[in-house]
Design a protein around this motif. Structure first.
Motif, PDB file in Angstrom:
ATOM      1  N   VAL A  54       0.833  -1.218   0.000  1.00 21.15           N
ATOM      2  CA  VAL A  54       0.000   0.000   0.000  1.00 21.15           C
ATOM      3  C   VAL A  54       0.863   1.264   0.000  1.00 21.15           C
ATOM      4  O   VAL A  54       0.341   2.367   0.037  1.00 21.15           O
ATOM      5  CB  VAL A  54      -0.977   0.041   1.207  1.00 21.15           C
ATOM      6  N   ARG A  93      -6.840  -3.639   9.924  1.00 18.56           N
ATOM      7  CA  ARG A  93      -6.166  -2.350   9.709  1.00 18.56           C
ATOM      8  C   ARG A  93      -5.976  -2.086   8.212  1.00 18.56           C
ATOM      9  O   ARG A  93      -6.060  -0.953   7.756  1.00 18.56           O
ATOM     10  CB  ARG A  93      -4.774  -2.366  10.357  1.00 18.56           C
ATOM     11  N   TYR A  94      -5.663  -3.131   7.474  1.00 21.58           N
ATOM     12  CA  TYR A  94      -5.343  -2.957   6.060  1.00 21.58           C
ATOM     13  C   TYR A  94      -6.585  -3.031   5.165  1.00 21.58           C
ATOM     14  O   TYR A  94      -6.635  -2.427   4.101  1.00 21.58           O
ATOM     15  CB  TYR A  94      -4.322  -4.016   5.619  1.00 21.58           C
ATOM     16  N   LYS A  97      -8.460   0.145   3.806  1.00 25.77           N
ATOM     17  CA  LYS A  97      -7.726   1.160   3.038  1.00 25.77           C
ATOM     18  C   LYS A  97      -8.204   1.329   1.602  1.00 25.77           C
ATOM     19  O   LYS A  97      -8.651   0.377   0.976  1.00 25.77           O
ATOM     20  CB  LYS A  97      -6.244   0.791   2.998  1.00 25.77           C
ATOM     21  N   ASP A  98      -8.026   2.567   1.107  1.00 29.41           N
ATOM     22  CA  ASP A  98      -8.219   2.808  -0.318  1.00 29.41           C
ATOM     23  C   ASP A  98      -7.237   1.938  -1.089  1.00 29.41           C
ATOM     24  O   ASP A  98      -6.104   1.731  -0.646  1.00 29.41           O
ATOM     25  CB  ASP A  98      -7.919   4.275  -0.658  1.00 29.41           C
ATOM     26  N   ARG A 260     -13.202   0.694  -4.050  1.00 29.42           N
ATOM     27  CA  ARG A 260     -11.889   1.224  -3.659  1.00 29.42           C
ATOM     28  C   ARG A 260     -10.878   1.225  -4.802  1.00 29.42           C
ATOM     29  O   ARG A 260      -9.683   1.315  -4.568  1.00 29.42           O
ATOM     30  CB  ARG A 260     -11.332   0.431  -2.491  1.00 29.42           C
TER      31      ARG A 260
ATOM     32  N   PRO B  44      -8.391   5.736   7.514  1.00 30.30           N
ATOM     33  CA  PRO B  44      -8.145   5.218   6.167  1.00 30.30           C
ATOM     34  C   PRO B  44      -9.321   5.429   5.219  1.00 30.30           C
ATOM     35  O   PRO B  44      -9.120   5.580   4.013  1.00 30.30           O
ATOM     36  CB  PRO B  44      -7.873   3.727   6.389  1.00 30.30           C
ATOM     37  N   GLY B  94      -0.450   2.988   8.310  1.00 35.16           N
ATOM     38  CA  GLY B  94      -1.019   3.798   7.244  1.00 35.16           C
ATOM     39  C   GLY B  94      -0.430   3.482   5.885  1.00 35.16           C
ATOM     40  O   GLY B  94       0.715   3.054   5.785  1.00 35.16           O
ATOM     41  N   ASP B  95      -1.225   3.698   4.831  1.00 41.66           N
ATOM     42  CA  ASP B  95      -0.630   3.677   3.495  1.00 41.66           C
ATOM     43  C   ASP B  95       0.064   5.030   3.306  1.00 41.66           C
ATOM     44  O   ASP B  95       0.086   5.870   4.219  1.00 41.66           O
ATOM     45  CB  ASP B  95      -1.671   3.366   2.414  1.00 41.66           C
ATOM     46  N   GLU B  98      -2.065   8.078   4.097  1.00 37.38           N
ATOM     47  CA  GLU B  98      -2.352   8.242   5.530  1.00 37.38           C
ATOM     48  C   GLU B  98      -1.103   8.707   6.279  1.00 37.38           C
ATOM     49  O   GLU B  98      -1.184   9.563   7.173  1.00 37.38           O
ATOM     50  CB  GLU B  98      -2.866   6.924   6.111  1.00 37.38           C
TER      51      GLU B  98
END
Lengths: 297, 215
Positions: A54, A93-94, A97-98, A260, B44, B94-95, B98
């Motif tokens: 990511v 957590r992952y 995400k976008d 996404r 996120p 975070g990516d 983020e």
């Protein structure tokens, strides 16, 4: 020809590959989390890898004008190692995400109890996070593994249209089609599936719910076999629109279910949007890295 | 509680977001004030729930401004130590987008009790220029002189405009200029161009200090 490779492991590939892929028409891809070839021994090894998917790899792809997405999961092989399974607790957590467009690769390797448990739990996560699931089918006893896979998918309650069962061949495509799942085909230089066998399957079954990928990784593989399949389709009499459907619109439709995808501009008119990206655009002009504009109104 | 300066005035951001996006942002902020821990999922998802893209008339992005406001909501109900720990987790998992937003939020925190220089150093180890740039904002005044100079040099090396570096005018010293000089020499020896920013830093500035008064 615009190409969306729905399964390719770019972490294992070079910048030469990114250049060749862009030249061949690849403008978007999905990189599923998978086994690295060398077994992992702890959870941190997974999270650093996910961070790369990511983070750095997304940035790297953007420099070559390719929109990078990924899927996140504990892969079937390492689901058998108790030192690795606690990563299941970190996945949420992952998955929020976008650019994380599915839970995957999940599925079976040796069809153990531990694999079954991880598979079930990750199908539950897919339902919870409203994400598609990308399911790997085993290299050995593919037929038995595919049958068991479809049983678990049905039992999980996830909509079949939210599941792609990957690495299919002539023997395993039928049951997956009948179950209403998406059918993934990995085109390899000398195993799994080749462009001409792929064309024969398309002629027989049509273009619905089919994803064609290179699955290129650290093994002997070729990121341009998606292009070769498109060329073989044209040579066999399929139209440009048919090729566009298989190599672009189908993956956009399947992964678009995640909400996404980060395709720049209008996904139906991608070429112009992405071709504007050049190396000097990697700092300020980095819209490709974020892609899809959510309208403000 | 700790104050986080928003990237842009809240009213301006809400105008850009429109009524629906603004309502979503307000709703997320209210949730965070009631349940700060929910930031692990709201942060996120912030861009896809509101908007993303350049924020017209500013050097910022919409999603960055939204995320900084979310941090502000958490900061309003958390002590500095808890806030720093939450930011550390957001950054850790975070990516790149983020992570950048966390670094930008840190730039808006003056509270000396919030010290996240470890996150800046992490960002400065990456080769992602967006993170390198965000790491050299106002929070970088907490970096040691050594680390800060290397951050500036990395900006020059990777093409991050020095306009992104906070406190450059007041903090640039002879040692930094010597480092940049050696970088420029290396470039010249290789027949490669010296970035304008490096050249500008090496150009002697007009004498502005006044002579000390005689006793």
């Amino acid at each position: 020809m615009r190409i969306f490779d729905p399964h390719i492991h770019m972490t294992s590939r070079t910048t030469d590959d990114y250049e060749r892929m862009h030249e061949a028409g690849v403008r978007a891809l999905v990189e599923p989390a998978f086994w690295l070839g060398q077994p992992r021994t702890n959870v941190g090894s997974f999270t650093d890898y996910f961070d790369g998917l990511v983070g750095w790899e997304r940035f790297r792809a953007g420099q070559f004008g390719i929109a990078h997405h990924c899927t996140i999961a504990l892969n079937p092989k390492e689901a058998n190692d108790p030192r690795c399974t606690p990563v299941l607790d970190v996945l949420p957590r992952y998955l929020a995400k976008d650019g994380v467009v599915a839970v995957g690769e999940i599925g079976f390797d040796s069809m153990t109890e531990a694999e079954t448990d991880a598979f079930r739990r990750q199908l539950e996560l897919a339902v919870e996070f409203e994400l598609p699931a990308m399911v790997h089918t085993p290299h050995r006893d593919k037929e038995g593994g595919t049958r068991l896979t479809l049983d678990l998918v049905e039992a999980s309650g996830i909509a079949p249209g939210m599941v792609v069962v990957d690495h299919l061949n002539e023997l395993t495509v039928g049951p997956v089609d009948e179950a209403g799942c998406w059918m993934g085909f990995s085109i390899y230089p000398d195993t799994k599936m080749d462009p001409h066998r792929m064309v024969a399957i398309l002629q027989q079954r049509g273009l619905d719910r089919v994803l064609v990928n290179s699955a290129a990784d650290w093994g002997r593989s070729d990121p341009l076999l998606t292009l070769r399949t498109g060329e073989a389709m044209l040579a066999a009499g399929f139209s440009d629109d048919d090729v566009d459907r298989v190599l672009w619109r189908n993956p956009v439709e399947f992964y678009g279910q995640s909400g996404r995808l980060m395709l720049p501009g209008d996904p139906d008119d991608l070429d112009g949007a992405v071709d504007e990206v050049d190396e000097s655009a990697t700092f300020e002009g980095n819209s490709i890295l974020r892609g899809a504009r959510v309208q403000a109104s | 509680m700790t104050t986080v300066r928003p990237l842009v005035p809240s009213a301006d951001l809400r105008t850009v977001l429109g009524p629906e996006g603004a309502a979503t942002l307000d709703e997320m902020a209210a949730t965070l004030r009631a349940t700060p821990a929910s930031i692990d999922r709201l942060f996120p998802a912030a861009a896809r729930r509101t908007a993303r893209g350049p924020l017209a008339g500013t050097a910022h992005r919409i999603e960055d401004a939204v995320r900084v406001e979310l941090v502000g909501a958490v900061a309003s109900v958390r002590g500095p130590a808890d806030l720093a720990e939450e930011l550390r987790l957001l950054y850790r998992y975070g990516d790149a987008d983020e992570k950048r937003a966390v670094l930008l939020a840190l730039g808006g925190i003056d509270d000396v009790a919030v010290d996240a220089r470890d996150l800046l150093l992490d960002a400065l180890r990456t080769n992602d220029v967006r993170l390198v740039a965000a790491a050299m904002g106002p929070h970088a005044r907490r970096l040691s002189a050594h680390d800060w100079r290397h951050g500036v040099l990395k900006c020059i090396f990777t093409g991050v405009p020095l306009a992104e570096v906070a406190d450059l005018d007041t903090r640039a010293d002879d040692e930094l200029r010597a480092m940049v000089r050696r970088f420029a020499d290396e470039r010249e020896a290789a027949g490669r161009p010296v970035p304008d920013d490096a050249a500008a830093l090496l150009t002697p500035r007009a004498e502005t200090t006044t002579a000390p008064e005689k006793a």
